[in-house]
Design a protein around this motif. Structure first.
Motif, PDB file in Angstrom:
ATOM      1  N   GLY A 223      -2.884  13.564  32.175  1.00  0.00           N
ATOM      2  CA  GLY A 223      -3.882  13.458  33.237  1.00  0.00           C
ATOM      3  C   GLY A 223      -3.773  12.173  34.036  1.00  0.00           C
ATOM      4  O   GLY A 223      -2.817  11.404  33.903  1.00  0.00           O
ATOM      5  N   LEU A 224      -4.776  11.955  34.868  1.00  0.00           N
ATOM      6  CA  LEU A 224      -4.821  10.761  35.707  1.00  0.00           C
ATOM      7  C   LEU A 224      -5.155   9.524  34.892  1.00  0.00           C
ATOM      8  O   LEU A 224      -5.743   9.602  33.815  1.00  0.00           O
ATOM      9  CB  LEU A 224      -5.883  10.940  36.796  1.00  0.00           C
ATOM     10  N   ASN A 225      -4.766   8.366  35.428  1.00  0.00           N
ATOM     11  CA  ASN A 225      -5.195   7.105  34.839  1.00  0.00           C
ATOM     12  C   ASN A 225      -6.710   6.969  35.000  1.00  0.00           C
ATOM     13  O   ASN A 225      -7.282   7.397  36.005  1.00  0.00           O
ATOM     14  CB  ASN A 225      -4.507   5.928  35.537  1.00  0.00           C
ATOM     15  N   THR A 226      -7.347   6.376  34.012  1.00  0.00           N
ATOM     16  CA  THR A 226      -8.796   6.169  34.046  1.00  0.00           C
ATOM     17  C   THR A 226      -9.099   4.714  33.736  1.00  0.00           C
ATOM     18  O   THR A 226      -8.193   3.912  33.505  1.00  0.00           O
ATOM     19  CB  THR A 226      -9.486   7.043  32.975  1.00  0.00           C
ATOM     20  N   GLY A 227     -10.374   4.391  33.689  1.00  0.00           N
ATOM     21  CA  GLY A 227     -10.775   3.051  33.273  1.00  0.00           C
ATOM     22  C   GLY A 227     -10.598   2.829  31.784  1.00  0.00           C
ATOM     23  O   GLY A 227     -10.778   1.725  31.284  1.00  0.00           O
TER      24      GLY A 227
END
Length: 270
Positions: A223-227
């Motif tokens: 998935g996408l990068n997150t915090g």
């Protein structure tokens, strides 16, 4: 001491819990705070990014000390504004906060002072970004919005189409607002991640326990990068030898570089 903590998340709640252990802490407030924080501190509904309102409140309440915990108010110069009215605060001033608030600034700093970093180039023209990526012809490629984006302004693109979509998303659609006016295009590095936060006074570096941050969403890191999807601490890969290398090649040179640039970093350096 009467203390104000600026922010309203888990980080601020943890800081408040720690501050309350000090016998010197007589009264503690948080702005804006949240429902959970209200069990441990008085809350005031002032947005963390409203520098003028926060400074006015701090002055009216005569706080002895303010901990500016969130990145955005630091980048907006809240520490500078508090100093102007005689209130000491924990956190870097606006000039020093650029090391976190601007990826272009931090990457250029590392290049100038020989601090290890991935190969990169910076751009403010979407067409030039794609010209560069096509010329490099290496995938995955990393595209980063220059400014703060709550830990989400980093795209790992697997091919040219994903890169083009990413550039459109950041620079044209302004998914991250003005943070996407400039971008960093960076070579993709893989391997174990380590995060270390350190207390700094402009010269000295005192690291906290290391951690390993899991950034990407979904199973198998697809998935996408997150915090941050979760953290393990201490980091099992952060051996004493790696820690010493990081201190000598990254931590101390970074603090020295900030001093040399006339913006010594005082606060918590990530």
């Amino acid at each position: 001491m009467k203390i104000l903590v600026v922010g309203g998340g888990g980080r601020e709640h943890a800081i408040i819990r720690a501050l309350k252990k000090s016998p010197r802490c007589s009264e503690i407030w948080c702005a804006p705070g949240n429902g959970g924080i209200s069990y441990d501190a008085h809350c005031k509904a002032i947005p963390a990014t409203d520098v003028d309102a926060m400074v006015k409140f701090a002055k009216e309440e005569a706080f002895d000390y303010v901990v500016v915990a969130q990145d955005d108010p630091l980048a907006l110069g809240m520490v500078d504004a508090l100093a102007a009215v005689g209130i000491p605060a924990f956190g870097p001033d606006k000039a020093a906060a650029r090391i976190e608030a601007s990826k272009v600034f931090s990457k250029d700093l590392m290049k100038k002072y020989g601090i290890p970093t991935a190969k990169y180039e910076t751009f403010d023209d979407p067409e030039k970004v794609m010209d560069y990526i096509k010329a490099q012809g290496k995938y995955p490629v990393v595209i980063k919005a220059d400014g703060l984006a709550l830990g989400k302004g980093v795209l790992i693109c697997q091919n040219e189409q994903e890169a083009a979509d990413g550039v459109k998303e950041i620079m044209l659609d302004k998914k991250f607002g003005a943070s996407g006016n400039h971008v960093v295009v960076e070579e993709f590095l893989t391997g174990p991640e380590v995060s270390v936060l350190s207390f700094c006074d402009g010269k000295t570096v005192k690291p906290m326990v290391s951690s390993m941050d899991h950034k990407r969403a979904l199973d198998h890191d697809e998935g996408l990068n997150t915090g941050g999807m979760g953290t393990v601490a201490p980091n099992p890969y952060y051996t004493p030898a790696v820690a010493e290398r990081c201190m000598q090649e990254i931590f101390l040179p970074t603090v020295a570089a900030m001093q040399a640039e006339g913006c010594p970093f005082k606060g918590c350096l990530y």
